[in-house]
Design an enzyme around this catalytic site. Structure first.
Site, mmCIF file in Angstrom:
data_model
loop_
_atom_site.group_PDB
_atom_site.id
_atom_site.type_symbol
_atom_site.label_atom_id
_atom_site.label_comp_id
_atom_site.label_asym_id
_atom_site.label_seq_id
_atom_site.Cartn_x
_atom_site.Cartn_y
_atom_site.Cartn_z
ATOM 1 N N GLU A 77 36.428 41.290 34.618
ATOM 2 C CA GLU A 77 35.987 41.765 35.878
ATOM 3 C C GLU A 77 36.045 40.830 36.904
ATOM 4 O O GLU A 77 36.293 41.215 38.178
ATOM 5 C CB GLU A 77 34.270 41.619 35.651
ATOM 6 C CG GLU A 77 33.730 42.802 34.824
ATOM 7 C CD GLU A 77 32.157 42.716 34.418
ATOM 8 O OE1 GLU A 77 31.755 43.729 34.101
ATOM 9 O OE2 GLU A 77 31.812 41.765 34.737
ATOM 10 N N ASP B 33 32.709 43.546 38.850
ATOM 11 C CA ASP B 33 31.623 44.531 38.184
ATOM 12 C C ASP B 33 31.490 46.011 39.086
ATOM 13 O O ASP B 33 31.597 47.008 38.544
ATOM 14 C CB ASP B 33 30.423 43.790 37.813
ATOM 15 C CG ASP B 33 29.362 44.795 37.128
ATOM 16 O OD1 ASP B 33 29.797 45.410 36.228
ATOM 17 O OD2 ASP B 33 28.364 45.070 37.691
#
Length: 224
Positions: A120, A49
């Site tokens: 992610e 992320d």
């Protein structure tokens, strides 16, 4: 769910542009908690992320003279769970996710929440195996259509609704979670947004933030 990467998955990762060095890391990146494995993708998702956010922020900063507010709006749209899921579908990630039987039967392989997390986690694994420069280049390649397209260019529906309410001398919008259903990996959230003496609208999505956004959009279509 035991064992290493299949030859098909290894080839897919490399063909997509990922740097595969530590095979166990990539198994972890593709493993959902429903498998009962001792390690799943959550830690790599946390890392990925941040890799994604910095990579997109760098791209926007270098290619746009827009204000901080405009840059933030685009960044939030480009790194959203829904957009990450769209990129994951684009590269065919669903076929390679390691899921427990019940999660797979429940459709987790096509869930925005799961696909967004997997995207992610793959970036997190790539950062550890290939470094930031390679990961940033990969993000720029995989997100090219989104960064050069219209994602995040228009005003966010919640911001638009807030401004509409203020401009019409109304109280600010009130968001209320009215329902949550489904298992954690495929949860559905229903949110109602209302403005006093105007009306209300509801929407359902894979997470609360997206449901609020969609509810605001629907409200603006009805009353804006």
């Amino acid at each position: 769910m035991k064992g290493g990467l299949s030859g098909e998955t290894r080839d897919w990762l490399k063909d997509t542009g990922f740097t595969v060095a530590d095979e166990g890391r990539w198994v972890e990146a593709l493993t959902h908690g429903s498998t009962g494995a001792s390690r799943d993708y959550q830690r790599l998702e946390f890392l990925g992320d941040r890799v994604l956010g910095l990579s997109i922020a760098d791209w926007l900063f270098e290619r746009s003279d827009a204000s901080e507010g405009v840059l933030a709006q685009r960044l939030n749209a480009l790194v959203s769970k829904a957009n990450c899921a769209a990129v994951a579908r684009q590269i065919g990630a669903s076929a390679h996710i390691r899921l427990g039987k019940q999660a797979r039967d429940d459709g987790a392989a096509d869930s925005d929440n799961v696909l967004g997390d997997i995207m992610e986690s793959l970036l997190g694994a790539n950062f550890l195996d290939g470094g930031f420069d390679a990961s940033r280049a990969l993000v720029h390649d995989l997100w090219q259509a989104q960064t050069e397209g219209e994602v995040g260019r228009s005003k966010h529906p919640k911001s638009a609704l807030q401004e509409w309410a203020a401009g019409n001398r109304r109280a600010g919008p009130k968001y209320e979670l009215v329902d949550r259903s489904g298992p954690d990996h495929a949860a559905r959230f229903t949110v109602r947004v209302s403005i006093r003496n105007v009306g209300e609208a509801e929407a359902t999505a894979g997470n609360k933030q997206e449901a609020e956004t969609e509810a605001a959009r629907i409200f603006m279509e009805k009353f804006g």
